[in-house]
Design an enzyme around this catalytic site. Structure first.
Site, short mmCIF file in Angstrom:
data_model
loop_
_atom_site.label_atom_id
_atom_site.label_comp_id
_atom_site.label_asym_id
_atom_site.label_seq_id
_atom_site.Cartn_x
_atom_site.Cartn_y
_atom_site.Cartn_z
N SER A 1 0.84 -1.20 0.00
CA SER A 1 0.00 0.00 0.00
C SER A 1 0.88 1.25 0.00
CB SER A 1 -0.96 -0.04 1.18
OG SER A 1 -2.00 0.91 1.04
N GLU B 1 -9.26 -5.34 -3.62
CA GLU B 1 -8.59 -4.18 -3.04
C GLU B 1 -9.60 -3.20 -2.43
OE1 GLU B 1 -5.59 -3.83 -2.44
OE2 GLU B 1 -4.41 -5.00 -3.87
N HIS C 1 -7.62 -5.87 0.71
CA HIS C 1 -6.41 -5.04 0.76
C HIS C 1 -5.60 -5.35 2.00
CE1 HIS C 1 -3.96 -1.57 -0.19
NE2 HIS C 1 -4.18 -1.03 1.01
#
Length: 539
Positions: A212, A328, A450
């Site tokens: 990320s 995600e 995610h």
């Protein structure tokens, strides 16, 4: 007799403590000696300062050198957590305090007496407003057990890491401001070059990695002239600067900083630096915890747009392993709790993207109500972070070295029990407020959300007691960690016994590894989606 027994126990404990201390590993680095500890068969050194505390007059300064120390410095505890607010519910920090004085890193090594071992430097995620190197999911012991010297690095966040201001630019010898968290990462990589041999590592075999915000950092470090020669390989898990997560021109970032300073009545740098850190943090996040999270095109760390750097082949010429996850972002950001029908999906896309809806509905087109959930999930995830990762891979394939692409598809298993703040406490230390404070049903996810891959890739499932990990989860973790470890060691994730993972080839059918219980080689089926997003994002 009883007194003799007690005396014997006390003496035994004292001797045990003395033995543990005398057998703790000690290394000498540039600034002095460090005493670490032995954990699970590997050596660890925690809370190592890699830059001077960025406080007082050093607030919003690029990292300054560490002062040398005399004697042996204890390196058995994590340094203070980076100053931040409670943003994400799944973060548990093992440090015992939080402070603006936060520039510390942690090293796990198989043995300091070894030489020329590969090195992994992992940068945490958290949107550049949260995260810390003490999180258990990033722990480097498992990678160290595979013969890799592993590091986690703290870097400044939020207003302390990303505020630009005209006066900051003026006082800078580089006429730049706003990228202090990124300069922290550069300083850590320079520290690695100077010191990692003392821990058995090879400064010529450094891999940077992150998830990320950490993955976005990896792309930025590849682009920056300050860092691109400080590592040999790169791993990006979900995210880059080359897409829907842009960098900002210096003037725009300066204006945002100036407006904030005026809002809180600070009409000079001296006034801004005199505000207590905790008060400044609260003021800067009130109403918007993501106010300061943008990487700036400052003319120094980033001399120009990162996409231009990559398109001209001016980025770090290193092998890249990168990919993203199957969920995600949830389809609910588009549809909420509405029924999953083509009609509702169409209206939702038209509301969310009125100017792009017509084209988006051509390339993100469900053919039946049954397909709506998956297509909406794909659109939400690509808009969030999937596309930017794809763009990094696509450009690197054209102008860089070898690229290995993955899609991570293993959903987490059901939670072990109802989870509240106690679940986050599994790691000890500071606990951020959990977004799952209410009782949670034991229900498995459908897709890989995610950040779900981190514990698998780093071999750290056992550190997370929240989930009922199964034999299949450990199977996936073993496979993914082997791929990562191989890449860190050789620049190639392949080895005999693992499913073959080819590089991405320009102009050919793009192949990638779909990582799940049954890992398979897949061919890209939805390139038209990314071509369209590229057209509307990078025009």
């Amino acid at each position: 007799m009883r007194i003799y027994f007690i005396f014997s126990i006390v003496l035994l404990l004292m001797l045990s403590s003395t033995y543990a201390q005398t057998n703790s590993p000690v290394v000498k680095i540039r600034n002095g000696q460090l005493q670490g500890s032995i954990e699970n068969g590997v050596q660890s050194f925690k809370g190592i300062p890699f830059a001077a505390p960025p406080v007082g007059k050093l607030r919003w300064k690029e990292p300054q050198p560490v002062a040398n120390w005399k004697g042996v410095r204890d390196a058995q505890q994590f340094g203070p957590t980076v100053l931040q607010t409670n943003v994400f519910g799944d973060m548990a920090f093992r440090a015992s305090s939080m402070s603006e004085d936060c520039l510390y890193l942690n090293v796990w090594t198989p043995d300091t007496k070894k030489k020329n071992l590969p090195v992994l430097v992992y940068f945490y995620g958290g949107g550049f407003v949260a995260g810390d190197g003490s999180e258990a999911r990033y722990d480097g012991a498992s990678m160290a057990a595979k013969g890799i010297v592993s590091l986690t690095v703290n870097y400044r966040l939020g207003i302390f890491g990303h505020m630009a201001h005209p006066e900051l630019t003026k006082e800078s010898p580089h006429h730049a401001s706003g990228n202090y968290g990124m300069l922290d990462q550069v300083a850590a990589l320079k520290w690695v070059q100077e010191n990692i041999a003392a821990f058995g590592g090879d400064p010529k075999r450094v891999t940077i990695a992150g998830e990320s915000a950490g993955s976005i950092s990896v792309s930025a470090l590849m682009a920056s002239p300050l860092s691109k020669n400080l590592f040999a390989q790169a791993i990006g898990e979900s995210g880059s600067l080359l897409g829907s997560i842009p960098s900002t021109p210096l003037a725009k970032s300066e204006q945002a900083g100036l407006e904030f300073a005026n809002k809180i009545g600070a009409n000079s740098l001296e006034a801004l630096r005199s505000i207590p850190a905790e008060k400044l943090l609260i003021s800067s996040t009130e109403g918007n915890p993501f106010r300061f999270q943008i990487i700036t095109m400052d003319g120094y760390f980033l001399p120009k747009h990162p996409l231009e750097i990559f398109e001209k082949g001016e980025q770090a010429q290193v092998p890249l392993l990168a990919g993203w996850n199957s969920e995600e972002m949830t389809y609910r950001v588009l549809l909420g709790e509405q029924e999953l029908t083509i009609e509702n999906y169409t209206k939702a896309v038209q509301r969310a993207y009125p100017e792009q809806a017509s084209e988006l509905l051509k390339v993100y087109k469900p053919n039946s109500d049954a397909e709506v959930e998956q297509v909406a999930t794909d659109l939400a995830g690509d808009k969030f972070i999937g596309f930017s990762t794809w763009k990094l891979i696509d450009v690197q394939t054209k102008t860089g070295k070898s690229v290995y692409r993955y899609l991570y598809a293993r959903p987490r298993p059901p939670m072990a029990a109802a989870i509240g703040n106690a679940a986050a406490g599994l790691a000890g230390g500071i606990i951020k407020d959990s977004t799952n404070a209410a009782p949670v049903k034991k229900q498995a996810a459908k897709r890989a959300v995610h950040s779900a891959e981190i514990e698998y890739a780093m071999g750290n499932l056992a550190t997370n007691k929240v989930y009922d990990w199964t034999a299949d989860d450990y199977k996936v973790s073993n496979l993914m960690q082997e791929y990562f470890a191989n890449f860190i060691k050789t620049g190639n994730p392949n080895e005999a016994g693992l499913p073959k993972w080819p590089t991405v080839t320009e102009g050919a059918k793009v192949q990638y590894i779909n990582i799940d219980v049954n890992t398979t080689l897949e061919v890209e089926k939805n390139r038209d989606r990314y071509i369209y997003l590229d057209k509307v994002t990078n025009r």
